[in-house]
Design a protein around this motif. Structure first.
Motif, PDB file in Angstrom:
ATOM      1  N   PHE A 171       0.816  -1.208   0.000  1.00  0.00           N
ATOM      2  CA  PHE A 171       0.000   0.000   0.000  1.00  0.00           C
ATOM      3  C   PHE A 171       0.854   1.264   0.000  1.00  0.00           C
ATOM      4  O   PHE A 171       0.493   2.255  -0.622  1.00  0.00           O
ATOM      5  N   SER A 172       2.006   1.241   0.672  1.00  0.00           N
ATOM      6  CA  SER A 172       2.880   2.415   0.649  1.00  0.00           C
ATOM      7  C   SER A 172       3.525   2.603  -0.724  1.00  0.00           C
ATOM      8  O   SER A 172       3.978   3.692  -1.055  1.00  0.00           O
ATOM      9  N   LEU A 173       3.524   1.542  -1.527  1.00  0.00           N
ATOM     10  CA  LEU A 173       4.067   1.622  -2.881  1.00  0.00           C
ATOM     11  C   LEU A 173       3.006   2.021  -3.905  1.00  0.00           C
ATOM     12  O   LEU A 173       3.295   2.140  -5.091  1.00  0.00           O
ATOM     13  N   GLY A 174       1.774   2.206  -3.439  1.00  0.00           N
ATOM     14  CA  GLY A 174       0.714   2.660  -4.321  1.00  0.00           C
ATOM     15  C   GLY A 174      -0.249   1.586  -4.785  1.00  0.00           C
ATOM     16  O   GLY A 174      -1.114   1.848  -5.625  1.00  0.00           O
ATOM     17  N   PHE A 175      -0.128   0.378  -4.251  1.00  0.00           N
ATOM     18  CA  PHE A 175      -1.052  -0.681  -4.635  1.00  0.00           C
ATOM     19  C   PHE A 175      -2.399  -0.485  -3.973  1.00  0.00           C
ATOM     20  O   PHE A 175      -2.490  -0.037  -2.838  1.00  0.00           O
ATOM     21  N   THR A 176      -3.434  -0.838  -4.699  1.00  0.00           N
ATOM     22  CA  THR A 176      -4.785  -0.888  -4.159  1.00  0.00           C
ATOM     23  C   THR A 176      -5.141  -2.369  -4.010  1.00  0.00           C
ATOM     24  O   THR A 176      -4.419  -3.234  -4.516  1.00  0.00           O
ATOM     25  N   SER A 177      -6.240  -2.641  -3.364  1.00  0.00           N
ATOM     26  CA  SER A 177      -6.684  -4.031  -3.228  1.00  0.00           C
ATOM     27  C   SER A 177      -6.884  -4.671  -4.596  1.00  0.00           C
ATOM     28  O   SER A 177      -6.543  -5.837  -4.805  1.00  0.00           O
ATOM     29  N   LEU A 178      -7.396  -3.926  -5.536  1.00  0.00           N
ATOM     30  CA  LEU A 178      -7.618  -4.435  -6.893  1.00  0.00           C
ATOM     31  C   LEU A 178      -6.293  -4.804  -7.562  1.00  0.00           C
ATOM     32  O   LEU A 178      -6.176  -5.860  -8.190  1.00  0.00           O
ATOM     33  N   ARG A 179      -5.305  -3.976  -7.418  1.00  0.00           N
ATOM     34  CA  ARG A 179      -3.986  -4.250  -8.013  1.00  0.00           C
ATOM     35  C   ARG A 179      -3.312  -5.449  -7.342  1.00  0.00           C
ATOM     36  O   ARG A 179      -2.649  -6.239  -8.001  1.00  0.00           O
ATOM     37  N   ILE A 180      -3.500  -5.598  -6.049  1.00  0.00           N
ATOM     38  CA  ILE A 180      -2.936  -6.759  -5.356  1.00  0.00           C
ATOM     39  C   ILE A 180      -3.593  -8.035  -5.871  1.00  0.00           C
ATOM     40  O   ILE A 180      -2.929  -9.051  -6.081  1.00  0.00           O
ATOM     41  N   MET A 181      -4.885  -7.976  -6.132  1.00  0.00           N
ATOM     42  CA  MET A 181      -5.581  -9.142  -6.682  1.00  0.00           C
ATOM     43  C   MET A 181      -5.073  -9.457  -8.095  1.00  0.00           C
ATOM     44  O   MET A 181      -4.975 -10.615  -8.488  1.00  0.00           O
ATOM     45  N   GLU A 182      -4.729  -8.428  -8.842  1.00  0.00           N
ATOM     46  CA  GLU A 182      -4.162  -8.627 -10.180  1.00  0.00           C
ATOM     47  C   GLU A 182      -2.817  -9.355 -10.083  1.00  0.00           C
ATOM     48  O   GLU A 182      -2.558 -10.303 -10.826  1.00  0.00           O
ATOM     49  N   VAL A 183      -1.990  -8.931  -9.141  1.00  0.00           N
ATOM     50  CA  VAL A 183      -0.696  -9.598  -8.939  1.00  0.00           C
ATOM     51  C   VAL A 183      -0.919 -11.039  -8.487  1.00  0.00           C
ATOM     52  O   VAL A 183      -0.246 -11.958  -8.953  1.00  0.00           O
ATOM     53  N   LYS A 184      -1.855 -11.246  -7.595  1.00  0.00           N
ATOM     54  CA  LYS A 184      -2.176 -12.600  -7.099  1.00  0.00           C
ATOM     55  C   LYS A 184      -2.507 -13.520  -8.263  1.00  0.00           C
ATOM     56  O   LYS A 184      -1.980 -14.630  -8.363  1.00  0.00           O
ATOM     57  N   THR A 185      -3.355 -13.058  -9.149  1.00  0.00           N
ATOM     58  CA  THR A 185      -3.750 -13.858 -10.307  1.00  0.00           C
ATOM     59  C   THR A 185      -2.553 -14.172 -11.199  1.00  0.00           C
ATOM     60  O   THR A 185      -2.395 -15.297 -11.681  1.00  0.00           O
ATOM     61  N   ARG A 186      -1.692 -13.204 -11.396  1.00  0.00           N
ATOM     62  CA  ARG A 186      -0.508 -13.399 -12.238  1.00  0.00           C
ATOM     63  C   ARG A 186       0.442 -14.423 -11.614  1.00  0.00           C
ATOM     64  O   ARG A 186       0.983 -15.289 -12.307  1.00  0.00           O
ATOM     65  N   ILE A 187       0.639 -14.331 -10.308  1.00  0.00           N
ATOM     66  CA  ILE A 187       1.533 -15.262  -9.608  1.00  0.00           C
ATOM     67  C   ILE A 187       0.939 -16.669  -9.623  1.00  0.00           C
ATOM     68  O   ILE A 187       1.662 -17.651  -9.825  1.00  0.00           O
ATOM     69  N   GLU A 188      -0.352 -16.771  -9.407  1.00  0.00           N
ATOM     70  CA  GLU A 188      -1.006 -18.085  -9.450  1.00  0.00           C
ATOM     71  C   GLU A 188      -0.791 -18.749 -10.808  1.00  0.00           C
ATOM     72  O   GLU A 188      -0.503 -19.949 -10.886  1.00  0.00           O
ATOM     73  N   LYS A 189      -0.916 -17.990 -11.864  1.00  0.00           N
ATOM     74  CA  LYS A 189      -0.733 -18.533 -13.215  1.00  0.00           C
ATOM     75  C   LYS A 189       0.709 -18.998 -13.417  1.00  0.00           C
ATOM     76  O   LYS A 189       0.951 -20.069 -13.954  1.00  0.00           O
ATOM     77  N   LEU A 190       1.657 -18.187 -12.972  1.00  0.00           N
ATOM     78  CA  LEU A 190       3.075 -18.544 -13.130  1.00  0.00           C
ATOM     79  C   LEU A 190       3.475 -19.764 -12.315  1.00  0.00           C
ATOM     80  O   LEU A 190       4.296 -20.571 -12.744  1.00  0.00           O
ATOM     81  N   LEU A 191       2.895 -19.879 -11.116  1.00  0.00           N
ATOM     82  CA  LEU A 191       3.273 -20.967 -10.220  1.00  0.00           C
ATOM     83  C   LEU A 191       2.334 -22.171 -10.325  1.00  0.00           C
ATOM     84  O   LEU A 191       2.620 -23.228  -9.749  1.00  0.00           O
ATOM     85  N   GLY A 192       1.226 -22.006 -11.020  1.00  0.00           N
ATOM     86  CA  GLY A 192       0.286 -23.114 -11.174  1.00  0.00           C
ATOM     87  C   GLY A 192      -0.353 -23.545  -9.877  1.00  0.00           C
ATOM     88  O   GLY A 192      -0.537 -24.731  -9.621  1.00  0.00           O
ATOM     89  N   CYS A 193      -0.691 -22.573  -9.040  1.00  0.00           N
ATOM     90  CA  CYS A 193      -1.310 -22.882  -7.748  1.00  0.00           C
ATOM     91  C   CYS A 193      -2.335 -21.813  -7.414  1.00  0.00           C
ATOM     92  O   CYS A 193      -2.424 -20.804  -8.086  1.00  0.00           O
ATOM     93  N   THR A 194      -3.099 -22.079  -6.381  1.00  0.00           N
ATOM     94  CA  THR A 194      -4.062 -21.103  -5.898  1.00  0.00           C
ATOM     95  C   THR A 194      -3.528 -20.518  -4.602  1.00  0.00           C
ATOM     96  O   THR A 194      -3.097 -21.255  -3.721  1.00  0.00           O
ATOM     97  N   LEU A 195      -3.545 -19.199  -4.512  1.00  0.00           N
ATOM     98  CA  LEU A 195      -3.102 -18.516  -3.301  1.00  0.00           C
ATOM     99  C   LEU A 195      -4.312 -17.924  -2.590  1.00  0.00           C
ATOM    100  O   LEU A 195      -5.201 -17.378  -3.232  1.00  0.00           O
ATOM    101  N   SER A 196      -4.312 -18.029  -1.306  1.00  0.00           N
ATOM    102  CA  SER A 196      -5.344 -17.397  -0.505  1.00  0.00           C
ATOM    103  C   SER A 196      -5.163 -15.881  -0.580  1.00  0.00           C
ATOM    104  O   SER A 196      -4.041 -15.379  -0.518  1.00  0.00           O
ATOM    105  N   THR A 197      -6.262 -15.184  -0.721  1.00  0.00           N
ATOM    106  CA  THR A 197      -6.198 -13.723  -0.710  1.00  0.00           C
ATOM    107  C   THR A 197      -5.598 -13.246   0.603  1.00  0.00           C
ATOM    108  O   THR A 197      -4.798 -12.313   0.635  1.00  0.00           O
ATOM    109  N   ASN A 198      -5.957 -13.932   1.678  1.00  0.00           N
ATOM    110  CA  ASN A 198      -5.395 -13.579   2.989  1.00  0.00           C
ATOM    111  C   ASN A 198      -3.882 -13.715   3.013  1.00  0.00           C
ATOM    112  O   ASN A 198      -3.208 -12.991   3.745  1.00  0.00           O
TER     113      ASN A 198
END
Length: 102
Positions: A50-77
């Motif tokens: 958040f101090s770097l300017g991320f919003t919850s929506l942007r964090i979810m975007e990163v989560k989705t990208r990482i899940e695709k790269l790693l082939g796993c599901t990450l908890s939002t928490n």
């Protein structure tokens, strides 16, 4: 035989001593892409999303990208409870990819 996710395949091909550093570089690259940072810009892994300017929506975007790269599901928490890239990489290395990294 099932196809591995791109980053997991690359991790598997590396010596164990290089896997943590590679994982960090993959995660940092995804955060930088979402912030539209250039490759040569330094991303502070120890600062809060958040101090770097991320919003919850942007964090979810990163989560989705990482899940695709790693082939796993990450908890939002998992992302919100580990509010820095440094913390997230430690979590991924220990809890998600432990057998591959350790």
């Amino acid at each position: 035989m099932s196809e591995q996710a791109p980053a997991v395949e690359s991790l598997s091909a590396l010596p164990r001593s290089e896997r943590s550093e590679f994982l960090e570089s993959v995660v940092v690259a995804e955060f930088k892409k979402v912030l539209l940072m250039s490759d040569d810009e330094v991303f502070p892994i120890d600062q809060s999303y958040f101090s770097l300017g991320f919003t919850s929506l942007r964090i979810m975007e990163v989560k989705t990208r990482i899940e695709k790269l790693l082939g796993c599901t990450l908890s939002t928490n998992a992302l919100f409870n580990r509010p820095t890239v440094e913390n997230l990489v430690e979590y991924l290395a220990d809890e998600v990819l432990g057998d591959l990294i350790s």
